[in-house]
Design a protein around this motif. Structure first.
Motif, PDB file in Angstrom:
ATOM      1  N   PHE A  71      -6.966  -0.374  -8.871  1.00 29.43           N
ATOM      2  CA  PHE A  71      -6.827   0.548  -7.739  1.00 29.43           C
ATOM      3  C   PHE A  71      -6.859   1.974  -8.271  1.00 29.43           C
ATOM      4  CE2 PHE A  71      -4.580  -3.305  -6.327  1.00 29.43           C
ATOM      5  CZ  PHE A  71      -5.171  -3.513  -5.089  1.00 29.43           C
ATOM      6  N   ASP A  72      -7.521   2.871  -7.552  1.00 32.76           N
ATOM      7  CA  ASP A  72      -7.502   4.264  -7.986  1.00 32.76           C
ATOM      8  C   ASP A  72      -6.299   5.016  -7.420  1.00 32.76           C
ATOM      9  OD1 ASP A  72      -8.411   4.449  -5.391  1.00 32.76           O
ATOM     10  OD2 ASP A  72     -10.137   5.699  -5.839  1.00 32.76           O
ATOM     11  N   LEU A  73      -5.635   4.422  -6.435  1.00 32.41           N
ATOM     12  CA  LEU A  73      -4.423   5.001  -5.855  1.00 32.41           C
ATOM     13  C   LEU A  73      -3.502   3.869  -5.421  1.00 32.41           C
ATOM     14  CD1 LEU A  73      -2.725   7.345  -4.591  1.00 32.41           C
ATOM     15  CD2 LEU A  73      -4.103   7.025  -2.508  1.00 32.41           C
ATOM     16  N   SER A  75      -2.266  -2.598 -12.454  1.00 32.51           N
ATOM     17  CA  SER A  75      -3.293  -2.601 -11.412  1.00 32.51           C
ATOM     18  C   SER A  75      -3.982  -1.260 -11.222  1.00 32.51           C
ATOM     19  CB  SER A  75      -2.685  -3.029 -10.070  1.00 32.51           C
ATOM     20  OG  SER A  75      -2.199  -4.344 -10.148  1.00 32.51           O
ATOM     21  N   LEU A  76      -3.432  -0.219 -11.811  1.00 32.01           N
ATOM     22  CA  LEU A  76      -4.056   1.104 -11.694  1.00 32.01           C
ATOM     23  C   LEU A  76      -5.264   1.186 -12.612  1.00 32.01           C
ATOM     24  CD1 LEU A  76      -1.245   3.825 -11.728  1.00 32.01           C
ATOM     25  CD2 LEU A  76      -2.953   3.454  -9.941  1.00 32.01           C
ATOM     26  N   SER A  77      -6.353   1.707 -12.100  1.00 39.13           N
ATOM     27  CA  SER A  77      -7.508   1.945 -12.958  1.00 39.13           C
ATOM     28  C   SER A  77      -7.157   3.087 -13.913  1.00 39.13           C
ATOM     29  CB  SER A  77      -8.732   2.284 -12.121  1.00 39.13           C
ATOM     30  OG  SER A  77      -8.494   3.429 -11.323  1.00 39.13           O
ATOM     31  N   GLY A 137      -5.985   6.409 -12.750  1.00 39.90           N
ATOM     32  CA  GLY A 137      -5.561   6.189 -11.369  1.00 39.90           C
ATOM     33  C   GLY A 137      -4.241   6.882 -11.072  1.00 39.90           C
ATOM     34  N   THR A 138      -3.976   7.067  -9.789  1.00 41.13           N
ATOM     35  CA  THR A 138      -2.811   7.816  -9.318  1.00 41.13           C
ATOM     36  C   THR A 138      -1.802   6.887  -8.666  1.00 41.13           C
ATOM     37  OG1 THR A 138      -4.229   9.735  -8.888  1.00 41.13           O
ATOM     38  CG2 THR A 138      -2.083   9.699  -7.795  1.00 41.13           C
ATOM     39  N   LEU A 139      -0.538   7.091  -8.993  1.00 39.18           N
ATOM     40  CA  LEU A 139       0.557   6.375  -8.356  1.00 39.18           C
ATOM     41  C   LEU A 139       1.449   7.407  -7.682  1.00 39.18           C
ATOM     42  CD1 LEU A 139       2.552   3.398  -9.640  1.00 39.18           C
ATOM     43  CD2 LEU A 139       3.754   5.342  -8.677  1.00 39.18           C
TER      44      LEU A 139
END
Length: 149
Positions: free
Chosen positions: A54-56, A81-83, A86-88
């Motif tokens: 996921f990118d976000l 799961s973050l690419s 990616g941003t959390l």
């Protein structure tokens, strides 16, 4: 409401909640966005998969619902799961809630301890915390990332 605001800004969006009422409301609000899916999931056990990551990932008002072991599992799954890059985004209430095993400050301390993440934004108010992390060791300037400088 947040899902409805985010839907027009994303080609693909997966929103999930434990509450079937919240899922139904979000599905109704986003019905006009074919790239948006809304699902009822029980986390962390039903964590969704996304090829390429996921990118976000937005964790809003959810992490303090878990005890210590499930919180660690949630954070493991979210980070994995973050690419890359990616941003959390994490947002949580700071006041005690009897039904929640942890408080907002506690879950944000656990999140800040993740070495795979770099904090980009740390916004604190008396009522809530909002933090933005990037997956990776360095956080670029927003202006550089957007090609503005």
């Amino acid at each position: 409401m947040f899902t409805a605001l985010l839907a027009p800004r994303r080609d693909r969006l997966l929103a999930c909640d434990l509450s079937s009422v919240a899922v139904a409301a979000a599905a109704e609000r986003t019905a006009g966005y074919p790239g948006t899916r809304v699902r009822r999931l029980v986390l962390p056990g039903e964590w969704p998969e996304q090829e390429g990551g996921f990118d976000l990932i937005v964790l809003s008002e959810v992490l303090y619902c878990f005890g210590d072991a499930d919180l660690e599992r949630m954070l493991d799954l979210a980070v994995a799961s973050l690419s890359p890059g990616g941003t959390l985004l994490a947002v949580h209430w700071r006041h005690p809630v009897a039904e929640y095993p942890l408080g907002g400050d506690e879950v944000h301390r656990a999140l800040a301890g993740r070495g795979e993440l770099t904090r980009l934004v740390d916004h604190r108010e008396p009522d809530f915390l909002a933090e933005v992390y990037l997956r990776g060791r360095t956080a670029p300037s927003v202006a550089k990332a957007e090609g503005l400088v």
